[in-house]
Design a protein around this motif. Structure first.
Motif, PDB file in Angstrom:
ATOM      1  N   GLU A 187      31.801   9.159 -30.253  1.00 38.48           N
ATOM      2  CA  GLU A 187      30.829   9.388 -31.323  1.00 38.48           C
ATOM      3  C   GLU A 187      30.336   8.069 -31.910  1.00 38.48           C
ATOM      4  OE1 GLU A 187      32.894  11.877 -34.043  1.00 38.48           O
ATOM      5  OE2 GLU A 187      32.631  13.717 -32.845  1.00 38.48           O
ATOM      6  N   PHE A 188      31.242   7.120 -32.047  1.00 40.64           N
ATOM      7  CA  PHE A 188      30.854   5.810 -32.577  1.00 40.64           C
ATOM      8  C   PHE A 188      29.917   5.079 -31.603  1.00 40.64           C
ATOM      9  CE2 PHE A 188      31.648   1.208 -32.494  1.00 40.64           C
ATOM     10  CZ  PHE A 188      31.213   0.855 -33.761  1.00 40.64           C
ATOM     11  N   LEU A 189      30.256   5.067 -30.328  1.00 45.85           N
ATOM     12  CA  LEU A 189      29.451   4.347 -29.331  1.00 45.85           C
ATOM     13  C   LEU A 189      28.114   5.031 -29.091  1.00 45.85           C
ATOM     14  CD1 LEU A 189      32.299   3.456 -26.775  1.00 45.85           C
ATOM     15  CD2 LEU A 189      31.146   1.909 -28.369  1.00 45.85           C
ATOM     16  N   ALA A 190      28.032   6.349 -29.301  1.00 45.17           N
ATOM     17  CA  ALA A 190      26.773   7.067 -29.092  1.00 45.17           C
ATOM     18  C   ALA A 190      25.694   6.571 -30.038  1.00 45.17           C
ATOM     19  CB  ALA A 190      27.010   8.566 -29.276  1.00 45.17           C
ATOM     20  N   GLN A 191      26.079   6.030 -31.193  1.00 51.36           N
ATOM     21  CA  GLN A 191      25.087   5.491 -32.124  1.00 51.36           C
ATOM     22  C   GLN A 191      24.309   4.323 -31.503  1.00 51.36           C
ATOM     23  OE1 GLN A 191      26.709   4.962 -36.257  1.00 51.36           O
ATOM     24  NE2 GLN A 191      28.657   5.602 -35.278  1.00 51.36           N
ATOM     25  N   TYR A 192      24.923   3.676 -30.507  1.00 45.27           N
ATOM     26  CA  TYR A 192      24.298   2.519 -29.843  1.00 45.27           C
ATOM     27  C   TYR A 192      23.893   2.853 -28.403  1.00 45.27           C
ATOM     28  CZ  TYR A 192      26.547   0.311 -33.829  1.00 45.27           C
ATOM     29  OH  TYR A 192      26.948  -0.014 -35.109  1.00 45.27           O
ATOM     30  N   ASN A 193      23.810   4.176 -28.123  1.00 40.13           N
ATOM     31  CA  ASN A 193      23.415   4.658 -26.786  1.00 40.13           C
ATOM     32  C   ASN A 193      24.351   4.133 -25.694  1.00 40.13           C
ATOM     33  OD1 ASN A 193      21.104   6.065 -27.770  1.00 40.13           O
ATOM     34  ND2 ASN A 193      20.010   4.096 -27.874  1.00 40.13           N
ATOM     35  N   VAL A 226      29.106  -9.072 -27.636  1.00 44.08           N
ATOM     36  CA  VAL A 226      28.285  -8.301 -26.697  1.00 44.08           C
ATOM     37  C   VAL A 226      26.855  -8.291 -27.226  1.00 44.08           C
ATOM     38  CG1 VAL A 226      30.161  -6.841 -25.866  1.00 44.08           C
ATOM     39  CG2 VAL A 226      28.862  -6.136 -27.881  1.00 44.08           C
ATOM     40  N   ASN A 227      25.905  -8.239 -26.293  1.00 49.27           N
ATOM     41  CA  ASN A 227      24.488  -8.191 -26.646  1.00 49.27           C
ATOM     42  C   ASN A 227      24.015  -6.755 -26.493  1.00 49.27           C
ATOM     43  OD1 ASN A 227      21.664  -8.398 -26.789  1.00 49.27           O
ATOM     44  ND2 ASN A 227      21.712 -10.500 -26.010  1.00 49.27           N
ATOM     45  N   LEU A 228      23.660  -6.160 -27.593  1.00 48.17           N
ATOM     46  CA  LEU A 228      23.273  -4.747 -27.574  1.00 48.17           C
ATOM     47  C   LEU A 228      21.950  -4.512 -26.864  1.00 48.17           C
ATOM     48  CD1 LEU A 228      24.264  -3.719 -31.226  1.00 48.17           C
ATOM     49  CD2 LEU A 228      25.557  -3.385 -29.101  1.00 48.17           C
ATOM     50  N   LYS A 229      21.183  -5.582 -26.621  1.00 48.06           N
ATOM     51  CA  LYS A 229      19.901  -5.424 -25.934  1.00 48.06           C
ATOM     52  C   LYS A 229      20.035  -5.583 -24.422  1.00 48.06           C
ATOM     53  CE  LYS A 229      16.798  -6.577 -29.716  1.00 48.06           C
ATOM     54  NZ  LYS A 229      15.595  -7.339 -30.117  1.00 48.06           N
ATOM     55  N   LYS A 230      21.270  -5.832 -23.978  1.00 43.65           N
ATOM     56  CA  LYS A 230      21.505  -5.964 -22.548  1.00 43.65           C
ATOM     57  C   LYS A 230      22.534  -4.922 -22.131  1.00 43.65           C
ATOM     58  CE  LYS A 230      20.425 -10.883 -22.244  1.00 43.65           C
ATOM     59  NZ  LYS A 230      20.902 -12.231 -21.821  1.00 43.65           N
ATOM     60  N   PRO A 231      22.357  -4.317 -20.961  1.00 47.61           N
ATOM     61  CA  PRO A 231      23.300  -3.278 -20.530  1.00 47.61           C
ATOM     62  C   PRO A 231      24.695  -3.854 -20.273  1.00 47.61           C
ATOM     63  CG  PRO A 231      21.799  -3.866 -18.754  1.00 47.61           C
ATOM     64  CD  PRO A 231      21.293  -4.568 -19.979  1.00 47.61           C
TER      65      PRO A 231
END
Length: 238
Positions: A187-193, A226-231
């Motif tokens: 649930e926590f990680l889903a906020q960041y897709n 970690v870079n949230l804009k990179k997979p």
């Protein structure tokens, strides 16, 4: 009687005159035009300038066939020669040589002010080695902020070091998820897709629901940037 003897002597003398003249001419020709055979000197390892001086002493000519790149040798070092050292050669004959040259120095291109994908594609096409670093800044994402060496300077073998802009809000510290349940982590990680991969350290039945399983190991580790804009992938082990 004496007259007959004298006549015979004169005849014999005239008969030998052509031979004597030929012999005298041959000796004269040899005296002025005799060709001496000498050994080809050893030129490999010498500079072209040194080789010219050596060959001039032996009245030999030199011709440079081509040059080959060798960054480790002084420019103009003789690499090979024809005829080989020690072979018989005549004066004024030509010795052919191959000499070294340094690789042409490439100047560093202007990359500052361009964007990451354009820069990387260009460097790959030109086969230029490079290292990239990202700096958190408010400048546009992926903009090249700086480069070493500067544009126009000689490009060394280790290539170019580049610094690109990245969004200061994109890089975050990955949280510590150990001790929470899989459902809570999902649930926590889903906020960041982000959809994590869940693994079990011990075997479970096929119909096992791991929502309530507690996380014991994780990747990335807690505290990693970690870079949230990179997979990137997240692995959780229960």
């Amino acid at each position: 009687m004496k007259q007959n003897i004298l006549t015979e002597f004169v005849k014999e003398f005239y008969w030998t005159v052509p031979f004597l003249l030929f012999l005298a001419g041959y000796q004269t020709f040899n005296l002025f035009y005799k060709t001496h055979v000498i050994q080809t000197p050893h030129l490999v390892g010498k500079t072209v300038q040194e080789s010219l001086a050596v060959l001039a002493q032996s009245k030999m000519n030199v011709r440079l066939i081509t040059q080959k790149e060798d960054p480790d040798l002084p420019e103009g070092t003789v690499l090979t020669q024809i005829p080989a050292p020690g072979q018989k050669i005549k004066p004024h004959q030509t010795v052919f040589i191959v000499a070294s040259k340094h690789p042409e120095t490439m100047n560093t291109p202007q990359l500052r002010g361009k964007f990451h994908d354009e820069v990387v594609n260009y460097l790959k096409s030109e086969k230029i080695r490079h290292k990239t670093f990202f700096i958190e800044t408010s400048r546009p994402e992926g903009l090249c902020l700086a480069q070493i060496p500067q544009a126009g300077q000689p490009l060394e073998n280790d290539g170019i070091t580049l610094y690109f802009a990245t969004d200061r809000n994109a890089s975050v510290l990955f949280p510590d998820l150990k001790g929470v349940t899989v459902q809570e982590a999902q649930e926590f990680l889903a906020q960041y897709n982000i959809t994590p991969s869940v693994f079990h350290l011990r075997a479970h039945s096929d119909n096992h629901d791991c929502s309530d399983c507690v996380i014991k190991e994780q990747k990335p580790l807690a505290g990693s940037f970690v870079n949230l804009k990179k997979p990137f992938s997240v692995q959780l082990k229960t």
